[in-house]
Scaffold this active site. Structure first.
Site, PDB file in Angstrom:
ATOM      1  CD1 TRP A  88      -0.213  -1.617   3.103  1.00  0.00           C
ATOM      2  CD2 TRP A  88       0.692   0.419   3.311  1.00  0.00           C
ATOM      3  NE1 TRP A  88       0.590  -1.625   4.222  1.00  0.00           N
ATOM      4  CE2 TRP A  88       1.155  -0.390   4.373  1.00  0.00           C
ATOM      5  CE3 TRP A  88       1.123   1.750   3.234  1.00  0.00           C
ATOM      6  CZ2 TRP A  88       2.039   0.076   5.354  1.00  0.00           C
ATOM      7  CZ3 TRP A  88       2.000   2.221   4.197  1.00  0.00           C
ATOM      8  CH2 TRP A  88       2.451   1.390   5.239  1.00  0.00           C
ATOM      9  CG  ASN A  89       5.080   1.069   0.478  1.00  0.00           C
ATOM     10  OD1 ASN A  89       4.564   0.128  -0.122  1.00  0.00           O
ATOM     11  ND2 ASN A  89       6.381   1.216   0.554  1.00  0.00           N
ATOM     12  CE  LYS A 101      -5.556  -8.525  -1.920  1.00  0.00           C
ATOM     13  NZ  LYS A 101      -5.169  -7.619  -0.820  1.00  0.00           N
ATOM     14  N   GLY A 150       6.229  -6.870  -0.606  1.00  0.00           N
ATOM     15  CA  GLY A 150       5.604  -6.987   0.703  1.00  0.00           C
ATOM     16  C   GLY A 150       6.634  -7.275   1.774  1.00  0.00           C
ATOM     17  CB  SER A 151       6.252  -8.094   5.324  1.00  0.00           C
ATOM     18  OG  SER A 151       5.469  -9.278   5.335  1.00  0.00           O
ATOM     19  CD  GLU A 211      10.676  -3.960  -3.058  1.00  0.00           C
ATOM     20  OE1 GLU A 211      11.110  -3.948  -1.881  1.00  0.00           O
ATOM     21  OE2 GLU A 211       9.771  -3.251  -3.473  1.00  0.00           O
ATOM     22  CG  LEU A 212      10.706 -10.197   0.151  1.00  0.00           C
ATOM     23  CD1 LEU A 212      11.217 -11.490   0.760  1.00  0.00           C
ATOM     24  CD2 LEU A 212       9.202 -10.264  -0.058  1.00  0.00           C
ATOM     25  CB  CYS A 222      10.793  -1.332   0.922  1.00  0.00           C
ATOM     26  SG  CYS A 222      10.800  -0.938  -0.833  1.00  0.00           S
ATOM     27  CD  GLU A 245      10.839  -2.776   6.202  1.00  0.00           C
ATOM     28  OE1 GLU A 245      10.887  -2.142   5.134  1.00  0.00           O
ATOM     29  OE2 GLU A 245      10.325  -3.911   6.298  1.00  0.00           O
TER      30      GLU A 245
END
Length: 481
Positions: A150-151, A174, A227-228, A249-250, A283, A384
């Protein structure tokens, strides 16, 4: 707010098959912005069938046809910058100028990949005998399931959609439920640009249910996640069962090394302004600051001055420099990390709580915060932060700085400031990360490969490498008779 949008399946917007919906909250007011569909099993089956059909159409389209659609989509997104920016600002709380900037960045992805689809070059290999021909050609991997955070609700899905479409794949995206409207606007631009039905599909709803259902489907050949790290591990386990291609991409916890020969005032100002961009919910945000002891006091003073000068408020206020955090869990996590750091002896030199000028108790606001003398044991040095909090600590030697930079499992972005070519070169080579900025914090754009190592994931998005994760190599050997 989402009137006319919803699930995008088979080239049309629709509600969930069973009428399920969930609310979207304005982080500046905590009021309901609107409702988005909650996809059911039947909806996901429809999206999968649509994507399979779209793949058969799109993989046969010429690179020139694909490029034309991507370029037109880029033009439409740019033309709608203000509308998309306002929607994004309301969904995420980010200042309108940043939201509009992100919209332009999203358009850049489609423009870049419009060129890349025309640069998918094969290879000819000289055979050992004259009657044999050997070649390598690249083909689309297939249906892609893409999950974004969402960022950066327009940029992140655009990176995945643009690369997939350039390679000739179809995609089911999604977006995060907190900010699905930005992705819907991007998909609308693609539809208006002439993207064939079924090539791009969008579903919203329960993240865990949707991700597990799509990843387990034999129709899906590749998974892409922003995401995380925790979610990445879960999807990797699921992908392994189906032997599916993945790009991840975490999380990140980017170190910043400021060496003794750096321009300390410039470094402090740049670090502070980038740190609080999007309320620190980036991130690749600079998030651990290690400064040489000889310039440490000056750096802390200048960093705090910038932090204290930033105006916090609603994203649609043109005077706002930093908006609220995007959700309550982010606010609560920020409060937890600050409390832990102070308890362990850190000095609070800026911020530390809700801004005094924000009236009432509504909105997920937290002032730009800086902590000095933060010990390595503090949670914020290991987890993080994903919030507007900057932990600062001193170092004495080059080796100590590198050890601190490499002290976590993350390896997404990293930064350093130095006037010495030798120091900058050796440090950039010694830091374990997928990206290093030397006297530079702006390291993300369409033409640059974005991604990390270790707990920060695998694969790259953007740049000349970004399309490779959506292609399979096929070797063809022909004997002439």
């Amino acid at each position: 707010m989402y009137r006319g949008w919803g699930l995008f399946i088979g080239g049309a917007w629709r509600a969930a098959e069973d009428g399920g919906a969930r609310e979207v909250i304005d982080p500046a007011t905590e009021e309901i912005l609107g409702w988005i569909p909650v996809a059911s099993r039947a909806d996901l089956d429809a999206a999968l069938a649509s994507a399979r059909q779209g793949l058969e159409t799109w993989r046969r389209a010429s690179p020139w046809e694909r490029a034309a659609v991507l370029r037109k989509a880029a033009d439409l997104i740019r033309a709608r910058e203000q509308d998309i920016g306002r929607l994004m600002s309301q969904e995420t709380g980010k200042p309108l100028v940043q939201a509009c900037g992100e919209t332009r960045d999203a358009a850049d992805q489609f423009e870049w990949y419009a060129g890349e689809t025309q640069r998918i070059y094969g290879q000819t290999i000289e055979a050992r005998v004259p009657e044999v021909r050997m070649q390598i050609r690249w083909e689309p991997v297939g249906v892609v399931a893409a999950f974004s955070a969402w960022n950066f609700p327009a940029l992140l899905p655009s990176r995945k959609i643009a690369a997939a479409l350039a390679a000739g794949c179809s995609i089911i995206v999604k977006p995060a439920s907190e900010a699905a409207g930005s992705a819907m606007a991007v998909v609308q631009a693609l539809a208006d640009a002439g993207c064939p039905a079924g090539v791009v599909n969008l579903v919203t709803g329960d993240s865990r249910f949707i991700s597990e259902y799509l990843v387990r489907s034999p129709a899906v050949a590749k998974i892409s996640l922003t995401g995380s790290t925790a979610v990445g591990r879960q999807l990797l386990h699921l992908a392994a069962d189906g032997i599916k291609r993945v790009s991840m991409e975490l999380g990140g916890h980017a170190p910043v090394l400021v060496f003794e020969d750096a321009d300390v005032d410039h470094a402090a100002e740049q670090c502070a302004r980038f740190k609080y961009r999007n309320a620190g919910q980036v991130c690749a945000s600079p998030s651990r600051f290690y400064v040489h002891e000889s310039i440490y006091p000056r750096f802390c003073e200048q960093f705090a001055a910038v932090a204290n000068s930033l105006k916090v408020g609603p994203g649609l206020d043109p005077e706002t420099h930093m908006g609220p955090l995007a959700n309550r869990r982010g606010l609560e996590n920020t409060q937890r990390l600050v409390a832990d750091a102070v308890e362990r002896g850190s000095r609070l030199i800026a911020g530390g709580g809700r801004p005094a000028h924000i009236a009432g108790g509504k909105g997920y606001y937290f002032a730009p915060t800086a902590l000095a003398d933060v010990p390595d044991q503090a949670l914020i040095m290991r987890e993080e932060p994903f919030g507007p909090v900057a932990p600062i600590a001193a170092f004495a030697t080059f080796d100590e700085a590198i050890a601190k930079a490499n002290s976590t499992g993350y390896g997404l972005a990293s930064y350093l400031f130095s006037r010495s070519l030798k120091t900058a070169t050796l440090a950039s080579e010694a830091i374990r990360a997928g990206m290093v900025g030397v006297n530079e914090l702006a390291i993300a754009s369409a033409e640059m490969p974005f991604g990390g190592v270790g707990d920060s994931g695998m694969g790259r998005e953007g740049g000349p490498l970004g399309i490779r994760d959506y292609l399979e190599a096929k070797f063809v050997k022909t004997r002439l008779f």
